[in-house]
Design a protein around this motif. Sequence first.
Motif, mmCIF file in Angstrom:
data_model
loop_
_atom_site.group_PDB
_atom_site.id
_atom_site.type_symbol
_atom_site.label_atom_id
_atom_site.label_comp_id
_atom_site.label_asym_id
_atom_site.label_seq_id
_atom_site.Cartn_x
_atom_site.Cartn_y
_atom_site.Cartn_z
ATOM 1 N N ILE A 1 0.579 -1.372 0.015
ATOM 2 C CA ILE A 1 -0.081 0.051 -0.018
ATOM 3 C C ILE A 1 0.965 1.254 -0.045
ATOM 4 O O ILE A 1 0.473 2.373 -0.909
ATOM 5 N N MET A 2 2.017 1.261 0.632
ATOM 6 C CA MET A 2 2.912 2.147 0.891
ATOM 7 C C MET A 2 3.713 2.475 -0.493
ATOM 8 O O MET A 2 3.978 3.621 -0.975
ATOM 9 N N ALA A 3 3.799 1.388 -1.213
ATOM 10 C CA ALA A 3 4.514 1.580 -2.537
ATOM 11 C C ALA A 3 3.624 2.186 -3.379
ATOM 12 O O ALA A 3 4.049 2.973 -4.317
ATOM 13 N N GLY A 4 2.129 2.029 -3.227
ATOM 14 C CA GLY A 4 1.237 2.573 -3.973
ATOM 15 C C GLY A 4 1.224 4.102 -3.820
ATOM 16 O O GLY A 4 1.167 4.960 -4.435
ATOM 17 N N SER A 5 1.536 4.496 -2.476
ATOM 18 C CA SER A 5 1.468 5.716 -2.038
ATOM 19 C C SER A 5 2.731 6.442 -2.818
ATOM 20 O O SER A 5 2.869 7.775 -3.293
ATOM 21 N N LEU A 6 4.052 5.671 -2.813
ATOM 22 C CA LEU A 6 5.445 6.345 -3.480
ATOM 23 C C LEU A 6 5.034 6.442 -4.759
ATOM 24 O O LEU A 6 5.409 7.366 -5.414
ATOM 25 N N MET A 7 4.150 5.637 -5.393
ATOM 26 C CA MET A 7 3.906 5.798 -6.893
ATOM 27 C C MET A 7 3.015 6.818 -7.091
ATOM 28 O O MET A 7 3.345 7.672 -8.222
ATOM 29 N N LEU A 8 2.283 7.205 -6.405
ATOM 30 C CA LEU A 8 1.248 8.277 -6.790
ATOM 31 C C LEU A 8 1.998 9.805 -6.463
ATOM 32 O O LEU A 8 2.125 10.656 -7.286
ATOM 33 N N ALA A 9 3.253 9.893 -5.400
ATOM 34 C CA ALA A 9 3.725 11.157 -5.223
ATOM 35 C C ALA A 9 4.753 11.257 -6.538
ATOM 36 O O ALA A 9 4.985 12.250 -6.953
ATOM 37 N N HIS A 10 5.115 10.091 -7.138
ATOM 38 C CA HIS A 10 5.968 10.120 -8.080
ATOM 39 C C HIS A 10 5.429 10.722 -9.440
ATOM 40 O O HIS A 10 5.955 11.256 -10.263
ATOM 41 N N ILE A 11 3.930 10.006 -9.782
ATOM 42 C CA ILE A 11 3.565 10.423 -11.140
ATOM 43 C C ILE A 11 2.620 11.874 -10.910
ATOM 44 O O ILE A 11 2.303 12.426 -11.761
ATOM 45 N N GLY A 12 2.706 12.539 -9.578
ATOM 46 C CA GLY A 12 2.359 13.799 -9.383
ATOM 47 C C GLY A 12 1.173 13.927 -8.779
ATOM 48 O O GLY A 12 0.509 14.886 -8.704
ATOM 49 N N GLU A 13 0.735 12.936 -8.120
ATOM 50 C CA GLU A 13 -0.545 12.900 -7.458
ATOM 51 C C GLU A 13 -0.184 13.083 -5.835
ATOM 52 O O GLU A 13 -0.323 12.188 -4.983
ATOM 53 N N GLN A 14 0.563 13.985 -5.456
ATOM 54 C CA GLN A 14 0.788 14.293 -3.897
ATOM 55 C C GLN A 14 -0.324 14.162 -3.140
ATOM 56 O O GLN A 14 -0.126 13.714 -2.009
ATOM 57 N N ALA A 15 -1.340 14.651 -3.041
ATOM 58 C CA ALA A 15 -2.599 14.592 -2.303
ATOM 59 C C ALA A 15 -2.789 13.341 -2.035
ATOM 60 O O ALA A 15 -3.148 12.874 -0.882
ATOM 61 N N GLY A 16 -3.042 12.599 -3.173
ATOM 62 C CA GLY A 16 -3.366 10.932 -3.008
ATOM 63 C C GLY A 16 -2.393 10.211 -2.172
ATOM 64 O O GLY A 16 -2.727 9.444 -1.221
ATOM 65 N N ALA A 17 -1.092 10.562 -2.492
ATOM 66 C CA ALA A 17 -0.084 9.778 -1.793
ATOM 67 C C ALA A 17 -0.027 10.135 -0.221
ATOM 68 O O ALA A 17 -0.040 9.135 0.585
ATOM 69 N N LYS A 18 -0.260 11.517 -0.020
ATOM 70 C CA LYS A 18 -0.344 11.713 1.555
ATOM 71 C C LYS A 18 -1.470 11.187 2.189
ATOM 72 O O LYS A 18 -1.534 10.599 3.312
ATOM 73 N N ALA A 19 -2.553 11.245 1.516
ATOM 74 C CA ALA A 19 -3.797 10.491 2.203
ATOM 75 C C ALA A 19 -3.584 9.177 2.339
ATOM 76 O O ALA A 19 -4.153 8.724 3.336
ATOM 77 N N ILE A 20 -2.941 8.551 1.496
ATOM 78 C CA ILE A 20 -2.633 7.183 1.588
ATOM 79 C C ILE A 20 -1.825 6.871 2.929
ATOM 80 O O ILE A 20 -2.154 6.003 3.899
ATOM 81 N N GLU A 21 -0.865 7.745 2.863
ATOM 82 C CA GLU A 21 0.058 7.431 4.075
ATOM 83 C C GLU A 21 -0.391 7.719 5.659
ATOM 84 O O GLU A 21 -0.368 7.103 6.484
ATOM 85 N N ASP A 22 -1.474 8.970 5.486
ATOM 86 C CA ASP A 22 -2.090 9.440 6.835
ATOM 87 C C ASP A 22 -3.084 8.209 7.057
ATOM 88 O O ASP A 22 -3.314 7.757 8.156
ATOM 89 N N ALA A 23 -3.761 7.512 6.115
ATOM 90 C CA ALA A 23 -4.618 6.423 6.130
ATOM 91 C C ALA A 23 -4.057 5.443 7.104
ATOM 92 O O ALA A 23 -4.337 4.320 7.850
#
Length: 354
Positions: free
Chosen positions: A298-320
Motif C-alpha cells: 500500500i505504501m509502495a502505491g503511495s510512493l507511486m502516486l507521489a512520483h506520478i504527481g498525485e501528491q495529495a493522494g499519496a499523502k492521504a494513503i500514508e495518513d490512512a
Amino acid sequence: MGKSYKIAVIPGDGTGPEVIAEGIKVLDAASAKFGFTLEYTNYDLGGKHYKATGEILDDETLEKLKKADAIFLGAIGHPDVKPGILEKGLLLKLRFSCDQYINLRPVRLYEGVNTPLKDKGPDDIDFTVIRENTEGLYAGAGGVLKYGTPDEVAIQESINTRKGVERCIRFAFEYTRQRNKHKKLTLCGKTNVLTYAFDLWERTFNEVAGEYPDIQTDYAHVDAICMWMVKNPEWFDVIVTDNMFGDIITDLGAMIQGGMGVAAGGNINPEGVSMFEPIGGSAPKYTGKGVINPIAAIMAGSLMLAHIGEQAGAKAIEDAVMKTIKNDMKSVEAGKMGMSTTQVGDCVASYIND
Ligand code: IPM
Ligand code: MN
C-alpha cells in the motif's frame, strides 16, 4: 477532469498477488477521492509463468511495460526456481532496461509500530536511503575461469561510472532539499578500502555539494553506518550509497522500522518509467493464508502516486496507513496483525473515504 495514468501491474509470486490486490483497493479509494484515474494492465510474470512457459520477460512485454506511466510490482521468487534466475531475469532486468537508476527507500517508524531498538521512537527513525540501482556489483561484470576445479577463479567487479554516480548523487541532493527535514545528506561508502570506487563517489559528492550550500553533508563508512543506524538513527536524514551497500543497509532499515510488512521502495527513472514495490520477498510460507501485511505494498502505491504527481493522494494513503496501524492493527507482523490481509486493505481504504 483529473488526469489518467496507465499502471502496469505485476502481482508476481507468493504473497505478491494478495498484497497487490490491497494496494489497488487503496489506490482506487485515493483516485476516487482526488479525481484522477488509474488504468491497470495486468502482467502475469514471475516464477509460475516461468515454470509454465520457460519465459521470464520477453522483449515485446518489456516494450509494453516501458510505455506505462508506472509499474506496480508485488513480489518475485519461487521456491522451485534456482536463486538468481528470476531476480536477474525479471527484477534486475526491469531496473536496468528501464534505467531506474534510483532505488528510493524511506525508513520511517510509524506510531504504534514496535522497533527492536530500545528507547527509540517515531521521532528518531525517519530517514530515506537513496541507493544507486543500475551499477556497482549488480552490473554483472566479471566471470568464472576453470569452473568446478580446484583452480577455479571467480571475479565479480563493481562498476562505477562518473555519469552513474553523479546522477544518483544529484538526485539525492535534490531529494534532501525537497524533503526539507534536516537538510542533511550522508554519503555511505568505504573510502578506506575501496579506494578507486569510493574515491570517485567522494569526489563527485563533494563537487556536487558545492551547488547545494543549503544542504549539510556528512560521510560515514558502511560498517559505521550499520552501527549508527542501530545506535543513533536520529542522526540520519538522507543517505546516499551504491547498489550493494544500499541493498544491505535497507534491510537493516526495514527491520528498525518494524519489518518487511511496512517497508516500501521505488525504482525510479526520473526521465522514464519507474517501478514501485514492497521490498519484502514472496514469502512462500504465508502464501494464500490471508495473513501477510499489505501495508508495504500500500505504501509502495503511495510512493507511486507521489512520483506520478498525485501528491495529495499519496499523502492521504500514508495518513490512512498511520491511522490503521495506530488504531486498528495489533502488530505489523504477518499473522499477528489481529486482522486479515483484506481487512487491513479495507481499513486503510475506509480512512481515505472518511
Ligand atoms: C532488493 C532485493 C533484490 C536486490 C534482489 C531480490 C535481487 O534484495 O530489492 O533489495 O538485491 O536488489
Ligand atoms: Mn535487498
